[in-house]
Design a protein around this motif. Structure first.
Motif, short mmCIF file in Angstrom:
data_model
loop_
_atom_site.label_atom_id
_atom_site.label_comp_id
_atom_site.label_asym_id
_atom_site.label_seq_id
_atom_site.Cartn_x
_atom_site.Cartn_y
_atom_site.Cartn_z
N SER A 126 0.79 -1.30 0.01
CA SER A 126 0.45 0.32 -0.02
C SER A 126 0.73 1.31 -0.34
N GLU A 127 1.89 1.37 0.77
CA GLU A 127 3.31 2.81 0.33
C GLU A 127 3.62 2.76 -0.72
N VAL A 128 4.26 1.85 -1.28
CA VAL A 128 4.97 1.91 -2.52
C VAL A 128 3.39 2.05 -3.66
N HIS A 129 1.92 1.18 -3.51
CA HIS A 129 1.51 2.11 -4.51
C HIS A 129 0.68 3.69 -3.91
N ASP A 130 1.20 4.17 -2.64
CA ASP A 130 0.90 5.20 -2.52
C ASP A 130 2.12 6.32 -3.13
N CYS A 131 3.57 5.94 -2.62
CA CYS A 131 4.25 6.41 -3.61
C CYS A 131 4.24 6.95 -4.83
N ILE A 132 3.34 6.09 -5.72
CA ILE A 132 3.76 5.43 -7.17
C ILE A 132 2.80 6.91 -7.49
N ALA A 133 1.65 6.73 -6.92
CA ALA A 133 0.37 8.10 -7.15
C ALA A 133 0.58 9.07 -6.42
N ALA A 134 1.84 9.81 -6.24
CA ALA A 134 2.77 10.60 -4.99
C ALA A 134 3.61 10.85 -6.68
N GLY A 135 3.88 10.11 -7.61
CA GLY A 135 4.62 10.52 -8.88
C GLY A 135 5.51 9.38 -9.26
N ALA A 136 6.48 9.06 -8.26
CA ALA A 136 7.72 8.10 -8.37
C ALA A 136 7.41 6.90 -9.07
N LYS A 137 8.71 6.98 -10.20
CA LYS A 137 8.28 5.74 -11.33
C LYS A 137 9.41 5.50 -11.85
N SER A 138 10.63 5.15 -10.90
CA SER A 138 10.97 4.06 -11.34
C SER A 138 11.39 3.58 -9.20
N ALA A 139 11.72 2.02 -9.30
CA ALA A 139 12.53 1.81 -7.94
C ALA A 139 12.89 3.17 -6.93
N ARG A 140 13.97 3.52 -7.65
CA ARG A 140 14.98 4.21 -7.05
C ARG A 140 14.01 5.52 -6.68
N GLN A 141 13.01 5.92 -7.62
CA GLN A 141 12.66 7.03 -6.26
C GLN A 141 11.35 6.67 -4.86
N VAL A 142 11.41 4.78 -5.37
CA VAL A 142 10.28 4.20 -4.16
C VAL A 142 11.21 3.90 -3.61
N ARG A 143 12.40 4.09 -3.57
CA ARG A 143 13.40 3.81 -2.11
C ARG A 143 13.79 5.51 -1.82
N ASP A 144 13.78 6.45 -2.32
CA ASP A 144 14.17 7.48 -1.61
C ASP A 144 12.90 7.68 -0.75
N THR A 145 11.87 7.49 -0.92
CA THR A 145 10.70 7.88 -0.16
C THR A 145 10.38 7.17 0.71
N THR A 146 11.14 6.06 0.36
CA THR A 146 9.77 4.29 1.37
C THR A 146 10.91 4.08 1.84
N GLY A 147 12.53 4.02 1.60
CA GLY A 147 13.43 3.28 1.99
C GLY A 147 12.87 1.66 1.66
N ALA A 148 12.30 2.04 1.09
CA ALA A 148 12.43 -0.28 1.24
C ALA A 148 13.35 -0.07 -0.63
#
Length: 58
Positions: free
Chosen positions: A12-34
């Motif tokens: 769910s957190e990853v989906h929220d991050c994508i909805a907020a504009g993340a387009k790469s695994a690196r952007q997801v990592r930078d936002t969530t730490g995943a």
């Protein structure tokens, strides 16, 4: 469901991050730490990103 056990990041957190504009695994990592520790979740994150992209372009 957890995507990243190391950082306790849920799908769910990853989906929220994508909805907020993340387009790469690196952007997801930078936002969530995943993916920032052992990186075993990066493939799962990429699959979620791809599925999300396919849904928005369909």
């Amino acid at each position: 469901m957890y995507v990243c056990v190391c950082r306790a990041v849920t799908e769910s957190e990853v989906h929220d991050c994508i909805a907020a504009g993340a387009k790469s695994a690196r952007q997801v990592r930078d936002t969530t730490g995943a993916g920032g520790d052992c990186a075993s979740c990066v493939r799962k994150i990429c699959a979620i990103l791809k599925r999300s992209e396919e849904l928005t372009t369909a």
